[in-house]
Design an enzyme around this catalytic site. Structure first.
Site, mmCIF file in Angstrom:
data_model
loop_
_atom_site.group_PDB
_atom_site.id
_atom_site.type_symbol
_atom_site.label_atom_id
_atom_site.label_comp_id
_atom_site.label_asym_id
_atom_site.label_seq_id
_atom_site.Cartn_x
_atom_site.Cartn_y
_atom_site.Cartn_z
ATOM 1 N N ARG A 107 0.854 -1.207 0.000
ATOM 2 C CA ARG A 107 0.000 0.000 0.000
ATOM 3 C C ARG A 107 0.882 1.246 0.000
ATOM 4 O O ARG A 107 0.625 2.206 -0.712
ATOM 5 C CB ARG A 107 -0.922 -0.010 1.210
ATOM 6 C CG ARG A 107 -2.241 -0.720 0.977
ATOM 7 C CD ARG A 107 -2.083 -2.145 0.417
ATOM 8 N NE ARG A 107 -3.337 -2.844 0.279
ATOM 9 C CZ ARG A 107 -3.903 -3.540 1.273
ATOM 10 N NH1 ARG A 107 -3.289 -3.689 2.431
ATOM 11 N NH2 ARG A 107 -5.061 -4.128 1.077
ATOM 12 N N GLU A 275 -9.885 -12.248 1.506
ATOM 13 C CA GLU A 275 -10.729 -11.300 0.790
ATOM 14 C C GLU A 275 -10.699 -11.507 -0.733
ATOM 15 O O GLU A 275 -10.312 -10.613 -1.479
ATOM 16 C CB GLU A 275 -10.269 -9.876 1.135
ATOM 17 C CG GLU A 275 -10.367 -9.593 2.627
ATOM 18 C CD GLU A 275 -9.803 -8.235 3.022
ATOM 19 O OE1 GLU A 275 -10.364 -7.627 3.947
ATOM 20 O OE2 GLU A 275 -8.808 -7.778 2.429
ATOM 21 N N TRP A 341 -6.865 -13.916 11.402
ATOM 22 C CA TRP A 341 -6.873 -12.444 11.436
ATOM 23 C C TRP A 341 -8.257 -11.867 11.685
ATOM 24 O O TRP A 341 -8.394 -10.834 12.327
ATOM 25 C CB TRP A 341 -6.280 -11.869 10.140
ATOM 26 C CG TRP A 341 -7.159 -11.940 8.926
ATOM 27 C CD1 TRP A 341 -7.295 -12.997 8.068
ATOM 28 C CD2 TRP A 341 -8.031 -10.918 8.417
ATOM 29 N NE1 TRP A 341 -8.187 -12.702 7.069
ATOM 30 C CE2 TRP A 341 -8.654 -11.432 7.256
ATOM 31 C CE3 TRP A 341 -8.342 -9.615 8.835
ATOM 32 C CZ2 TRP A 341 -9.576 -10.687 6.507
ATOM 33 C CZ3 TRP A 341 -9.260 -8.874 8.091
ATOM 34 C CH2 TRP A 341 -9.856 -9.409 6.940
ATOM 35 N N TYR A 366 -3.858 -5.676 15.402
ATOM 36 C CA TYR A 366 -3.804 -4.923 14.151
ATOM 37 C C TYR A 366 -3.366 -3.506 14.517
ATOM 38 O O TYR A 366 -4.155 -2.704 15.019
ATOM 39 C CB TYR A 366 -5.176 -4.940 13.452
ATOM 40 C CG TYR A 366 -5.251 -5.970 12.350
ATOM 41 C CD1 TYR A 366 -4.704 -7.245 12.530
ATOM 42 C CD2 TYR A 366 -5.839 -5.691 11.112
ATOM 43 C CE1 TYR A 366 -4.760 -8.199 11.518
ATOM 44 C CE2 TYR A 366 -5.900 -6.634 10.096
ATOM 45 C CZ TYR A 366 -5.364 -7.877 10.311
ATOM 46 O OH TYR A 366 -5.410 -8.825 9.312
ATOM 47 N N PHE A 367 -2.114 -3.218 14.237
ATOM 48 C CA PHE A 367 -1.557 -1.936 14.675
ATOM 49 C C PHE A 367 -1.812 -0.803 13.672
ATOM 50 O O PHE A 367 -1.228 0.267 13.784
ATOM 51 C CB PHE A 367 -0.065 -2.081 14.999
ATOM 52 C CG PHE A 367 0.201 -2.955 16.210
ATOM 53 C CD1 PHE A 367 -0.820 -3.349 17.056
ATOM 54 C CD2 PHE A 367 1.496 -3.378 16.502
ATOM 55 C CE1 PHE A 367 -0.581 -4.156 18.172
ATOM 56 C CE2 PHE A 367 1.760 -4.185 17.610
ATOM 57 C CZ PHE A 367 0.714 -4.576 18.442
ATOM 58 N N TRP A 416 -0.624 -2.740 8.465
ATOM 59 C CA TRP A 416 -1.169 -2.474 7.119
ATOM 60 C C TRP A 416 -1.019 -0.979 6.874
ATOM 61 O O TRP A 416 -1.365 -0.166 7.739
ATOM 62 C CB TRP A 416 -2.648 -2.871 7.052
ATOM 63 C CG TRP A 416 -2.883 -4.337 7.247
ATOM 64 C CD1 TRP A 416 -3.379 -4.940 8.358
ATOM 65 C CD2 TRP A 416 -2.652 -5.382 6.292
ATOM 66 N NE1 TRP A 416 -3.461 -6.300 8.146
ATOM 67 C CE2 TRP A 416 -3.028 -6.600 6.896
ATOM 68 C CE3 TRP A 416 -2.157 -5.410 4.978
ATOM 69 C CZ2 TRP A 416 -2.925 -7.832 6.245
ATOM 70 C CZ3 TRP A 416 -2.066 -6.634 4.324
ATOM 71 C CH2 TRP A 416 -2.441 -7.821 4.955
ATOM 72 N N THR A 417 -0.547 -0.618 5.677
ATOM 73 C CA THR A 417 -0.077 0.769 5.522
ATOM 74 C C THR A 417 -0.964 1.678 4.655
ATOM 75 O O THR A 417 -0.475 2.678 4.124
ATOM 76 C CB THR A 417 1.368 0.776 4.964
ATOM 77 O OG1 THR A 417 1.378 0.043 3.730
ATOM 78 C CG2 THR A 417 2.340 0.173 5.946
ATOM 79 N N GLU A 418 -2.241 1.338 4.535
ATOM 80 C CA GLU A 418 -3.106 2.255 3.769
ATOM 81 C C GLU A 418 -2.938 3.693 4.267
ATOM 82 O O GLU A 418 -2.860 4.634 3.486
ATOM 83 C CB GLU A 418 -4.587 1.869 3.906
ATOM 84 C CG GLU A 418 -5.014 0.648 3.114
ATOM 85 C CD GLU A 418 -4.999 -0.619 3.949
ATOM 86 O OE1 GLU A 418 -4.167 -0.720 4.886
ATOM 87 O OE2 GLU A 418 -5.822 -1.517 3.666
HETATM 88 C C1 ACM Z 1 -6.297 -8.964 6.068
HETATM 89 O O1 ACM Z 1 -6.299 -8.096 6.958
HETATM 90 N N1 ACM Z 1 -6.983 -8.767 4.946
HETATM 91 C C2 ACM Z 1 -5.556 -10.207 6.207
#
Ligand code: ACM
Length: 474
Positions: A107, A275, A341, A366-367, A416-418
Site C-alpha cells: 500500500r 478477501e 486475522w 492490528y496496529f 497495514w499501511t493504507e
Molecule cells: C487482512 O487483513 N486482509 C488479512
C-alpha cells in the site's frame, strides 16, 4: 528490581539485591552453546565469578546477548572505567516458535534502509519472523525476471486517494502524486541476510488469488476480463478483479513463486488467500467450465483448487504453505499454517480443523487501528487498540482443548499501511505497541500494566538509538 528494564521480560529473573560485580561495560561475559539446554533456551549467570551466558543454539545465544545487554544497562559506574553489574540469574525460553510482525509494503512502499531498522527493532524484542506483504492491488514490490512488467507497471500507481475510505464508497478525491517502488532481488537478499544474522526469518507473502490488481494491470491476461486495461488501484478496499483460473495463469504464478523461493530460504511461504470475491468467476465462462469439470458446487471453491495447484511449487521445495484464515473454508491443504486475522475465534476454528495456527486477530494485534482518541490521533483505518489492550492480549483462546492449544504455534502483529505513508507513520503506529506484543509473544510473566510501563520507559531509549519513531507514552 525496578531499574532493570528488560523487554520482553525473561520468564525467570532473580536478582541478588545489593550485590554486584565490577566488569567492563560489556564484553567480559563467557559465552557458550551447550548441549544440555533446549535449542530455544538460554541462561545468564552473573555471580562473584563473573558473567556467563549459555544457550542451546546460536539463536538462543543471541537472545542471551540481547537480554544481557539490557541487564548491563542497569549497571552503575565503578572505578577505572568499569561498571557494577547486579548479580543475577536468568532462565529463559520463548513460549512460541513464531513471534512475528507483518509489514505491508504494497500500500505504501518502504525504503530498504527502514526495513533493516525494523529488523533491528524485532531483534531488540527477541522476535523472529518478519512477514513481508510484498504484493497487493495497490502495488507489486518484488522483482521477477520472467515477468518484468510486474514491477515496470505493477509497482507504480498514478495517484492515491485522499482521506478516509468509507464502506461502499465509489468516488474519491486523489492526491495527483505518483507513488511506487520495488525491491530488486539483491535488495531482498540483503534484507534476508541481515535478518538471518539477527535470528529472524523473512516470510514473503504473494497474496493470491485476490488482491492481485497490480499484477493484472501489468498482465491483463491474468484477469477475468483480459480485454480490459485496469490501473494499479489508487484507492483501498477489496477489488473484484481477481486472477482467472486458467492453466496459463497457474503456470504464471508457479514461475513467479519459483523465483520467490530462490530469494527467500524461509521454510514458510505465505500465499495470502484473504478477501477474494468470486463474482467474476461466477460470470466467467472459463471459470464456470472449470468449476463444472472439478465438480465444485460454488465458484468460491475455485480458490482452494487454485491455491492447491500453485502450492505444488512449495511442496516440491519442501516449503510450508501459510495463508490467512479464509483458506480454512476453501479446502486448503491440511498442512497449511493458518494465520487467524478476522477474529481469535477464527483461530479456534482453524485449530479445531487440525491446522497449526498463528494468532493475528484484528481486535488485538492490528496496529493500523487507532491507539488513542481518533479526534487527536493521525488518520487510521478504525478500531481502537491502546497499548494496555495489547499488553492484556491472551494469545491462546481459552475454549481450546490441550491438544488444540498445542497447535497454536505463535502470534503476529500487523502493520497495514493504507494510512501510513512512510517510516515515520509506521514507527508511530508500531511502537511501543510492539513492545507490549513482544511480552505476550515471548510469554513474559504477566505483571501489572504500571510495572510494564516502568520497564518500558527506559526501553524507549533503545528504540530511539535504532532510529525508529514511536508514539510517546500518555
Ligand atoms: C487482512 O487483513 N486482509 C488479512
Amino acid at each position: 528490581m525496578s531499574d532493570i528494564a528488560i523487554v520482553p521480560a525473561p520468564r525467570e529473573l532473580t536478582v541478588d539485591e545489593g550485590r554486584w560485580i565490577t566488569a567492563d561495560p560489556v564484553g567480559e561475559a563467557v559465552r557458550d552453546v551447550v548441549e544440555n539446554l533446549d535449542p530455544n533456551e538460554y541462561r545468564i549467570d552473573i555471580s562473584a565469578d563473573g558473567a556467563r551466558l549459555t544457550a542451546g543454539s546460536e539463536d538462543a545465544l543471541r537472545h542471551a546477548e540481547t537480554t544481557y545487554a539490557q541487564l548491563v544497562e542497569a549497571a552503575e559506574p565503578a572505578e577505572h572505567g568499569k561498571v557494577a553489574v547486579p548479580l543475577a540469574h536468568v532462565e529463559d525460553a520463548p513460549r512460541f516458535g513464531w513471534r512475528g510482525m507483518m509489514l505491508d509494503v504494497a500500500r505504501h512502499f518502504m525504503p530498504k534502509e527502514f526495513v533493516l531498522k525494523i529488523i533491528d527493532v524485532l531483534a531488540l524484542h527477541r522476535l523472529n519472523v518478519l512477514h513481508f506483504h510484498l504484493t497487493d492491488d495497490q502495488g507489486w514490490r518484488v522483482e521477477i525476471e520472467a515477468y518484468p512488467r510486474l514491477t515496470e507497471v505493477g509497482a507504480w500507481r498514478a495517484e492515491t486517494m485522499v482521506g478516509k475510505m468509507s464502506h461502499g464508497q465509489q468516488e474519491f478525491e486523489y492526491d495527483g502524486t505518483p507513488h511506487g517502488g520495488f525491491y530488486t532481488k539483491d535488495d531482498l537478499r540483503e534484507i534476508v541476510a541481515y535478518a538471518a544474522d539477527r535470528g529472524i526469518t523473512v516470510v514473503p507473502e504473494i497474496d493470491l488469488p485476490g488482491h492481485m490488481q497490480a499484477a493484472i494491470t501489468a498482465y491483463p491476461e491474468l484477469g477475468n476480463h483480459p480485454d480490459q486495461q485496469l490501473t494499479v488501484r489508487p484507492y483501498w478496499g477489496i477489488s473484484d478483479d481477481v486472477l482467472n483460473v486458467n492453466d496459463a495463469t497457474v503456470e504464471f504464478v508457479k514461475t513467479v513463486l519459483r523465483e520467490v523461493l530462490e530469494i527467500f530460504p524461509s521454510p514458510y511461504i505465505h500465499l495470502g488467500g484473504d478477501e477474494c470475491p468470486s463474482v467474476q468467476w461466477a460470470e466467467s465462462e472459463a471459470a464456470q467450465k472449470r468449476q463444472a469439470e472439478l465438480g465444485l458446487d460454488e465458484p468460491g471453491q475455485l480458490q482452494g483448487w487454485f491455491t492447491a495447484q500453485v502450492a505444488e511449487v512449495l511442496a516440491e521445495e519442501g516449503r510450508r504453505l501459510v495463508g490467512w484464515d479464509e483458506m480454512v473454508e476453501t479446502d486448503c491443504p491440511k498442512d497449511a499454517v493458518i494465520m487467524a486475522w478476522r477474529s481469535a475465534q477464527r483461530g479456534e476454528v482453524a485449530a479445531k480443523a487440525g491446522h497449526e495456527v498463528v494468532m493475528a486477530p484484528c481486535e488485538s494485534v492490528y496496529f493500523d487501528y487507532y491507539q488513542g482518541d481518533p479526534a487527536t490521533e493521525p488518520l487510521a483505518i478504525g478500531g481502537h487498540i491502546p497499548l494496555e489492550k495489547v499488553y492484556d492480549f491472551e494469545v491462546i483462546p481459552a475454549a481450546l482443548s490441550d491438544q488444540e492449544k498445542s497447535l497454536i504455534v505463535g502470534t503476529q502483529c500487523q502493520i497495514w499501511t493504507e494510512y501510513m505513508e512512510g517510516p515515520e507513520q509506521v514507527g508511530y503506529m508500531l511502537l511501543p505497541r510492539l513492545s507490549a506484543f513482544a511480552e505476550r509473544a515471548w510469554g513474559s510473566p504477566k505483571t501489572s500494566y504500571e510495572e510494564f510501563l516502568t520497564r518500558l520507559r527506559p526501553h524507549l531509549t533503545r528504540i530511539e538509538r535504532i532510529g525508529v519513531n514511536y508514539r510517546p507514552l500518555d
